[in-house]
Each structure stands twice: as structure tokens, then as C-alpha cells.
Design an enzyme around this catalytic site. Structure first.
Site, PDB file in Angstrom:
ATOM      1  N   TRP A  65      32.572  21.067  46.101  1.00  0.00           N
ATOM      2  CA  TRP A  65      32.008  21.764  44.940  1.00  0.00           C
ATOM      3  C   TRP A  65      32.393  20.882  43.756  1.00  0.00           C
ATOM      4  CZ3 TRP A  65      34.189  23.905  40.463  1.00  0.00           C
ATOM      5  CH2 TRP A  65      33.326  24.720  39.724  1.00  0.00           C
TER       6      TRP A  65
ATOM      7  N   GLU B 289      28.093  44.153  35.853  1.00  0.00           N
ATOM      8  CA  GLU B 289      28.036  43.675  37.244  1.00  0.00           C
ATOM      9  C   GLU B 289      26.577  43.466  37.673  1.00  0.00           C
ATOM     10  OE1 GLU B 289      29.886  42.334  39.246  1.00  0.00           O
ATOM     11  OE2 GLU B 289      28.976  42.629  41.204  1.00  0.00           O
TER      12      GLU B 289
ATOM     13  N   ASN C 102      41.029  18.758  47.299  1.00  0.00           N
ATOM     14  CA  ASN C 102      40.548  20.002  46.691  1.00  0.00           C
ATOM     15  C   ASN C 102      41.409  20.240  45.453  1.00  0.00           C
ATOM     16  OD1 ASN C 102      41.242  23.452  47.645  1.00  0.00           O
ATOM     17  ND2 ASN C 102      39.926  22.694  46.032  1.00  0.00           N
ATOM     18  N   GLY C 103      40.772  20.308  44.272  1.00  0.00           N
ATOM     19  CA  GLY C 103      41.533  20.538  43.047  1.00  0.00           C
ATOM     20  C   GLY C 103      41.046  19.630  41.938  1.00  0.00           C
TER      21      GLY C 103
ATOM     22  N   HIS D 158      23.445  46.536  16.820  1.00  0.00           N
ATOM     23  CA  HIS D 158      24.330  45.655  16.048  1.00  0.00           C
ATOM     24  C   HIS D 158      24.031  44.183  16.319  1.00  0.00           C
ATOM     25  CE1 HIS D 158      26.545  49.125  14.701  1.00  0.00           C
ATOM     26  NE2 HIS D 158      26.600  49.551  15.956  1.00  0.00           N
TER      27      HIS D 158
ATOM     28  N   LYS E 175      32.211  30.376  46.905  1.00  0.00           N
ATOM     29  CA  LYS E 175      32.727  31.709  47.181  1.00  0.00           C
ATOM     30  C   LYS E 175      34.181  31.864  46.756  1.00  0.00           C
ATOM     31  CE  LYS E 175      32.375  35.796  49.068  1.00  0.00           C
ATOM     32  NZ  LYS E 175      31.691  36.733  48.166  1.00  0.00           N
TER      33      LYS E 175
ATOM     34  N   ARG F  60      33.548  27.560  50.280  1.00  0.00           N
ATOM     35  CA  ARG F  60      34.339  26.975  49.203  1.00  0.00           C
ATOM     36  C   ARG F  60      33.560  25.939  48.395  1.00  0.00           C
ATOM     37  NH1 ARG F  60      39.679  28.023  50.102  1.00  0.00           N
ATOM     38  NH2 ARG F  60      40.249  26.355  48.696  1.00  0.00           N
TER      39      ARG F  60
HETATM   40  C1  F6R Z   1      30.297  37.106  41.690  1.00  0.00           C
HETATM   41  C2  F6R Z   1      31.513  36.665  42.334  1.00  0.00           C
HETATM   42  C3  F6R Z   1      32.573  36.060  41.496  1.00  0.00           C
HETATM   43  C4  F6R Z   1      33.964  36.466  42.022  1.00  0.00           C
HETATM   44  C5  F6R Z   1      35.054  35.730  41.234  1.00  0.00           C
HETATM   45  C6  F6R Z   1      36.425  36.170  41.672  1.00  0.00           C
HETATM   46  O1  F6R Z   1      29.423  37.688  42.598  1.00  0.00           O
HETATM   47  O2  F6R Z   1      31.660  36.778  43.532  1.00  0.00           O
HETATM   48  O3  F6R Z   1      32.437  36.392  40.159  1.00  0.00           O
HETATM   49  O4  F6R Z   1      34.117  37.833  41.864  1.00  0.00           O
HETATM   50  O5  F6R Z   1      34.923  34.362  41.453  1.00  0.00           O
HETATM   51  O6  F6R Z   1      36.635  35.950  43.020  1.00  0.00           O
HETATM   52  P1  F6R Z   1      37.724  36.728  43.813  1.00  0.00           P
HETATM   53  O7  F6R Z   1      37.349  38.168  43.853  1.00  0.00           O
HETATM   54  O8  F6R Z   1      37.735  36.109  45.182  1.00  0.00           O
HETATM   55  O9  F6R Z   1      39.025  36.529  43.086  1.00  0.00           O
END
Ligand code: F6R
Length: 609
Positions: free
Chosen positions: A75, A482, A100-101, A505, A604, A27
Site C-alpha cells: 500500500w 458513517e 511495512n511502515g 450555517h 483494510k 493490508r
Molecule cells: C471504513 C473503515 C476504516 C476503519 C479505520 C479503523 O470503512 O473500515 O475507516 O474503520 O481504518 O480501522 P480499525 O477499526 O481496524 O481500527
């Protein structure tokens, strides 16, 4: 984002708090800290810049001990990552608080507190909360009352947990917009952002609701709702064993997770292995909902959003059903014109992404036929709050860059395409083709993993570069997006994706011999057009890296490197090609020496908007 853990026990809890932080590091990981109340009722504090391992080092050198404590891995939102800005924040040498927030009205609150004589040590929004709580406690309120009065003036999102030396066996906490769970022990109680942090000490949890305030001590647990009324929240037992995720023979979780994809994809699809089980994978009542669906609205963020973009091609082309896709942070703030019969589909690895969750909550009464979430984490907020649920079987994903979660989301979305498509005239032959392709998918992914050394040799060319372009057409455009996202987030090379037809373009102006161009060119019906686009790039001196079906008719030549991909069914190629792009990013990052699993500035689980 940030992760919080707290404990009120009759035993020493510093190691429990540290273990909780290790499990919550996904997190946020720019600084960490913990505060405990010792036997003399004094606050003991450690705060360190950097990962939880830095805090562990500090604890080894000079242990802080106690039976009541709060801890935090950060974070940064307000205030740079530093020891001073790390949580817990302290007020009056008696109150310690973690958050957190984001507190949106922190500036006004700070002015008010300065006028009342409070001094601020940090540049965070959080510090106002600890002083507010101190003010209420100093006025004689008990812990619950003090947190209620504090929460009343806060605007924004928060999970808070605090301790007070005047109430040495209690922890008070509040939840509004950020996750918080109580871990119920025997003669001890805990709090955390995620039940995972507490699985070492209990398997019984209470998931708090928005606006809840909770007080724990070793012997008591009280919850009051947003109106201050005492409430009973259900106790959930989570008996499944905690997944212990070891690196094994791999150097990084990302690489391990890339290699786990054949098994994860098979397990995700296996949920529908029996006849007639397809609908059931989406939850009880899915069949009846799917019968009524006339259109699909997908909402997600980041990589999960890219999965949604891929699904749009499948849903419209294969199932003949209209599909819109939007990033959650835009969707939630837009005035929308709905279409009758639309299914809301949210996609999220963590199930906790703040914008995606807010989009689900903001969906107006009657706006959608039903809500379906495709998530990887059971018991997450999106799972608990959606009507239909598809759980991907990726297993725990630790690397911050999403890999196996993305490809398993794509399997889920292709299964959704089958479920809706067969209600809308998809022929049995087509259904059999897609099913057979999904069954064969793990094998094609395995064949792609074998290309690792060839992909690694392509990565050298990216190391001295500052930019890269990714091109794709049709369904491979989101796959190019991606690929670009993976490269930028772990190697810090600026990478952009374009639909190949858009090149002339504008972006073509960027192309010169310093700009590597990656093309996702599987050899579908748009191949000839793509070849022309690639010629336009090559004639401007760019070096081309083409991921192409080995039967597509591309040959390597000067400044054009071809990576011959397995020849596989068209419908699963977006998934198979993704794996090759993941490996490319991994090898580039590895050579650049970045922190592959924990890239800078990221986390994450994104639980702030
Ligand atoms: C990139 C990545 C992020 C998540 C995004 C959404 O590798 O992991 O872009 O995809 O933060 O997270 P989730 O899927 O947990 O809603």
C-alpha cells in the site's frame, strides 16, 4: 500498511509465500513482489503492479523458486504504485528486503548512501534500508549484527525482513511500530505481518515486541531485544481452525458481510447471555474496574470512531456517565487534561491501527483507571496490550469497507452502557428494555435486509452525481457520518455528513438540484425539527432520500423518496439504520463499477500513522 511474509525452509517456498500474500492482501493491494534464493545462490525476483493475482500470473509464466524468500503486498506511501516501487528492493544483487511502515529520515540516509556510491532505482523510502543492510553485510557483519546496525539509524515505523545470498538459508527481520510474528515450524521457520498468513504452515507463533530483531533459518530462531540482548519470547499456540472465507452465493464480500450481520450481532450479544455475565464479557477484573469508573474516553479511527460517537449518546443519556470521543491521530498528539476515574476505551476492527495503538501506548501512567479495547481480531496488538478486552464476534471481515465490524462494535458499546449504567442508577426496567431490544436486534436487521430491492432502486439517482449530503440529528448524526463514509470510500462520490441543524450555517449554499440529500430520520423526539431542516433543503431543489420509521409520518412526494424502515425500539435504531445505508452505498458502487471490496487507495488494516 503493506503485508510481509518470509520463509526459511528445506522445501521450496514460493507457493507458501504467495498463499501468505493472498491472506495479507487486506493490508494493501497496489503492487506485490517476492524474492527467493535459488539453488545456485542467486536472487530470483518478481515484482508486479496491481493485486497479488498479477504476481501469481507472473509466477505461472516464469516461476521463481527457492527455499529461502521474502514477499510483500504493498500500500504505497512513498513512490507511486508501480513495478519499480514494489518490494522487495535489492542491493548489490545480493540482498533483498521487504518493509511495512515509513522511514521518516529516509532523505538524509539517501544522501549519505548516494555519497557512498549506492544507486537508487525506486522512489520509495524503503530502498535506503536495503542499501544500509548491504553496506553492513559487505563490511563483514553477520545477518543479526547487520540488521542491528541498520535498525539503529532508522527513524519511523517498520517491520523488515531480508535475505542475503551470502547467507542463503537465513532471513533476518526487525520490528518497530509495525506488527511482525514468527511462525515456528518443524525444521522450518516463517515470518509475517499477521499470523493469519502462516496458518497454512503452523499453529505456533511468537509475537515479537517493539525493537526486537530476529534471525530464522530452518534449524534456528534467535531473538534479540532493542538493547541487543538475546531474549526468549513466549510461544503461543493458536489452535482454532483457520476461518476459510468463501464468497458463496454473493458477488462481493461486502454484500456477504452485510448479510451476515444478524448472526454476528446475535453472537456478540450472546457472550452475555447468562445472568451476571455482562461484566465478564469485558475480561477478568472488569467488574472491579467498572465500579471505579467515573468517565469514559473513547479513541478510534474511521468507522470505529463513528461507533464511539454513537456510544457517547448512549453513555451520557442512558448511563449518565461523561464521555469524550476523539480520533486517535489527534488524541495522541494533544496535550490532554485528564479527569480522575476515566476509562480509556479503544475501538478497532483489526486491533492493529497504528494511531489507535499509539494512543493506547501514549496514555500516561495513571492517566486512566484502565484500558479497554473493543476489537474483532484476537491476538492483535491492541488486544495484547489492553487491560480489558471485549471481542466482537463479527468473524473475519474481508471487505475493506467496514460493515459487520461496525454494527457489532455498537452492540459491544451498548453492552458497556448497560454495565456502567446499572452502577449509576439505570432502572431495572430500563436495563430490561435495552436487553430485550438487543435480543430482538438480529430480527430487525433481517427485516432491513429484505428492503434491498427498494434501496437498490434509490441508488440510480446517485450514479451521475459527484456529491451527496447526509443529514442526521442527535445520535443519527454519527450514523449519517458513517453513511457518508461508506458512500465515498466505495463509490468515490464525495459525500459529507452534517448535523441537520448546522445546514443553514453554510452547507445550504451547496444545495441545488444536483445534490442528493440523504436524511436519517427515524422519528425520534427531534423529528419535527428535522422535518423543518428537510423543507429547507427541498425548497432549494434538492432530491431527498429519507430513511424513516414507517410510522414517522413521512410520505413520498415529488423529489422526496421515503424508505420506510422497520418500526423498532429507539435504542437499537442507529444499528438498524446503518444497515440500510450500507446497502445504499453498495448498490451505488456496484452500478458505478468500482472495486467494491478493494476500493482504490485504501487498505483494510492501517498500520502506518
Ligand atoms: C471504513 C473503515 C476504516 C476503519 C479505520 C479503523 O470503512 O473500515 O475507516 O474503520 O481504518 O480501522 P480499525 O477499526 O481496524 O481500527
Amino acid at each position: 500498511m503493506c503485508g510481509i511474509v518470509a520463509a526459511a525452509a528445506r522445501r521450496e517456498v514460493s507457493e507458501i509465500l504467495l498463499e501468505g500474500l493472498r491472506r495479507l492482501e487486506y493490508r494493501g493491494y497496489d503492487s506485490a513482489g517476492m524474492a527467493l534464493i535459488d539453488n545456485e545462490r542467486n536472487l530470483q525476483l518478481h515484482k508486479q503492479q496491481g493485486k497479488v493475482s498479477e504476481l501469481e500470473k507472473a509466477q505461472r509464466l516464469q516461476p521463481v523458486l527457492g527455499c529461502t524468500g521474502v514477499a510483500h503486498t504493498r500500500w504505497a506511501t512513498h513512490g507511486e504504485p508501480s513495478g519499480v516501487n514494489a518490494h522487495p528492493h535489492i542491493s548489490g544483487q545480493r540482498v533483498a528486503l521487504v518493509h511495512n511502515g515509513i522511514i521518516e529520515n529516509h532523505e538524509a540516509l539517501r544522501r549519505e548512501l548516494l555519497d557512498q556510491g549506492y544507486e537508487f532505482a525506486s522512489g520509495t523510502d524503503t530502498e535506503v534500508v536495503v542499501h544500509l543492510l548491504h553496506r553492513e553485510l559487505a563490511a563483514g557483519k553477520n545477518m543479526l549484527q547487520a540488521m542491528q546496525s541498520t535498525a539503529r539509524v532508522l527513524e519511523g515505523a517498520y517491520a523488515l525482513a531480508a535475505i542475503d545470498t551470502e547467507h542463503p538459508d537465513q532471513v533476518v527481520a526487525a520490528r518497530q511500530g509495525s506488527p511482525l510474528v514468527v511462525g515456528v515450524g518443524i525444521g522450518e521457520n516463517f515470518l509475517a505481518s499477521d499470523q493469519l498468513a502462516l496458518r497454512q504452515v503452523t499453529d505456533r507463533f511468537i509475537f515479537l515486541e517493539e525493537g526486537d530483531i530476529v534471525l530464522i533459518s530452518p534449524a534456528e530462531l534467535q531473538v534479540v531485544d532493542r538493547h541487543g540482548e538475546p531474549v526468549e519470547r513466549p510461544l503461543t499456540s493458536i489452535s482454532a481452525a483457520v476461518e476459510v472465507v468463501e464468497l458463496g452465493a454473493y458477488d462481493h464480500y461486502m454484500l456477504k458481510e452485510i448479510h451476515e450481520q444478524p448472526q454476528a450481532l446475535a453472537a456478540t450479544f450472546a457472550q452475555a447471555s447468562g445472568p451476571g455475565q455482562l461484566d465478564e464479557c469485558f475480561g477478568a477484573g472488569a467488574a472491579e474496574v467498572f465500579d471505579r469508573v467515573q468517565g469514559v474516553q473513547i479513541v478510534a479511527c474511521g468507522t470505529s470512531y463513528h461507533a464511539g460517537m454513537v456510544a457517547r449518546y448512549w453513555l451520557e443519556e442512558l448511563a449518565g456517565i461523561a464521555c469524550e470521543v476523539e480520533v486517535a491521530s489527534e488524541f495522541r498528539y494533544r496535550r490532554r487534561v485528564g479527569h480522575a476515574g476515566t476509562l480509556l476505551v479503544t475501538i478497532s476492527q483489526s486491533g492493529e491501527t497504528a494511531d489507535t495503538l499509539a494512543a493506547l501506548r501514549d496514555a500516561r501512567q495513571g492517566e486512566f483507571v484502565a484500558s479497554l479495547v473493543i476489537a474483532n481480531v484476537d491476538n492483535s496488538s491492541l488486544v495484547r496490550e489492553s487491560e480489558l478486552v471485549f471481542l466482537t464476534q463479527a468473524g473475519m471481515e474481508i471487505g475493506v469497507a467496514s460493515t459487520k465490524a461496525f454494527t457489532t462494535q455498537l452492540v459491544a458499546l451498548l453492552m458497556l452502557t448497560l454495565a456502567l449504567g446499572r452502577r449509576r442508577g439505570m432502572t431495572p426496567q430500563k436495563q430490561r428494555e435495552i436487553t430485550a431490544a438487543l435480543q430482538a436486534l438480529p430480527d430487525y436487521v433481517q427485516q432491513t435486509l429484505v428492503l434491498d430491492t427498494a434501496i437498490e432502486s434509490l441508488s440510480d439517482a446517485f450514479i451521475p452525481r459527484h456529491h451527496a449530503l447526509f443529514l442526521g440529528r442527535g445520535i443519527y448524526y454519527p450514523i449519517a457520518m458513517e453513511g457518508a463514509l461508506k458512500l465515498k470510500e466505495i463509490s468515490y462520490i464525495h459525500a459529507e455528513a452534517y448535523p441537520a441543524g448546522e445546514l443553514k450555517h453554510g452547507p445550504l449554499a451547496l444545495v441545488d438540484n444536483d445534490m442528493p440529500v440523504v436524511a436519517v430520520a427515524p422519528g425520534d423526539e427531534l423529528l419535527e425539527k428535522l422535518k423543518s431542516n428537510l423543507e429547507e433543503v427541498r425548497s432549494r431543489g434538492a432530491e431527498l432520500f429519507v430513511f424513516a420509521d414507517r410510522q414517522a409520518g413521512f410520505a413520498s412526494e415529488p423529489r422526496v423518496q421515503i424508505l420506510p424502515m422497520p418500526h423498532c425500539p429507539e435504542v437499537i435504531k442507529p444499528i438498524v439504520y446503518t444497515v440500510a445505508l450500507q446497502l445504499l452505498s453498495y448498490h451505488v458502487a456496484l452500478q458505478k463499477g468500482t472495486d467494491v471490496d478493494k476500493p482504490r487507495n485504501l487498505a483494510k488494516s492501517v498500520t502506518v500513522e
